[in-house]
Scaffold this motif. Structure first.
Motif: not given
Length: 137
Positions: A122-130
């Motif tokens: 969830a953190f990666e999807r919300e912060h890293v990937l964008p």
């Protein structure tokens, strides 16, 4: 990255199903999950640490970069891999017919593991990937 997340989420779902059926055990499901956990995490973590995190850090350098997030994510990788070893041992034992003496403790262990993986995703999807231009559902 999308495939990696999907694979990890499928693993989480499988572990949740195992936990939900305890003390009954599906031996094949336990063995399949046990054999998948460590190699899956190692491969994904290596990819994230060599490709995704450097791209994320590079995207942050133009702003007021706080690289504490990637340090934390890397630390979570180490913790997840250690925890994965313990979960694998339990799943292998159950898959080979060992009786589940404390279903509540095993269920708690499985939930602790897969919930940690889900939070990481969830953190990666919300912060890293964008930040690196990856659209992830």
């Amino acid at each position: 990255m999308k495939r990696a997340h999907l694979k990890k989420l499928k693993l989480c779902d499988a572990l949740e199903r195992i936990g939900d059926t305890l003390p009954r055990v599906d031996s094949l499901a336990c063995l399949a999950a046990a054999n998948a956990i460590v190699p899956l995490l190692r491969n994904i973590h290596q990819y994230e640490e060599t490709v995704i995190f450097p791209a994320y850090e590079a995207a942050l350098t133009g702003s007021d970069a706080n690289l504490a997030s990637t340090r934390r994510l890397r630390a979570e990788h180490v913790e997840d891999e250690c925890f994965a070893g313990e979960v694998t041992e339990i799943l292998l034992a159950m898959g080979h017919g060992e009786k589940v003496d404390n279903a509540e403790a095993v269920g708690f262990m499985l939930r602790g593991f897969f919930e940690s993986l889900r939070r990481h995703i969830a953190f990666e999807r919300e912060h890293v990937l964008p930040m690196i231009g990856v659209d992830d559902p």
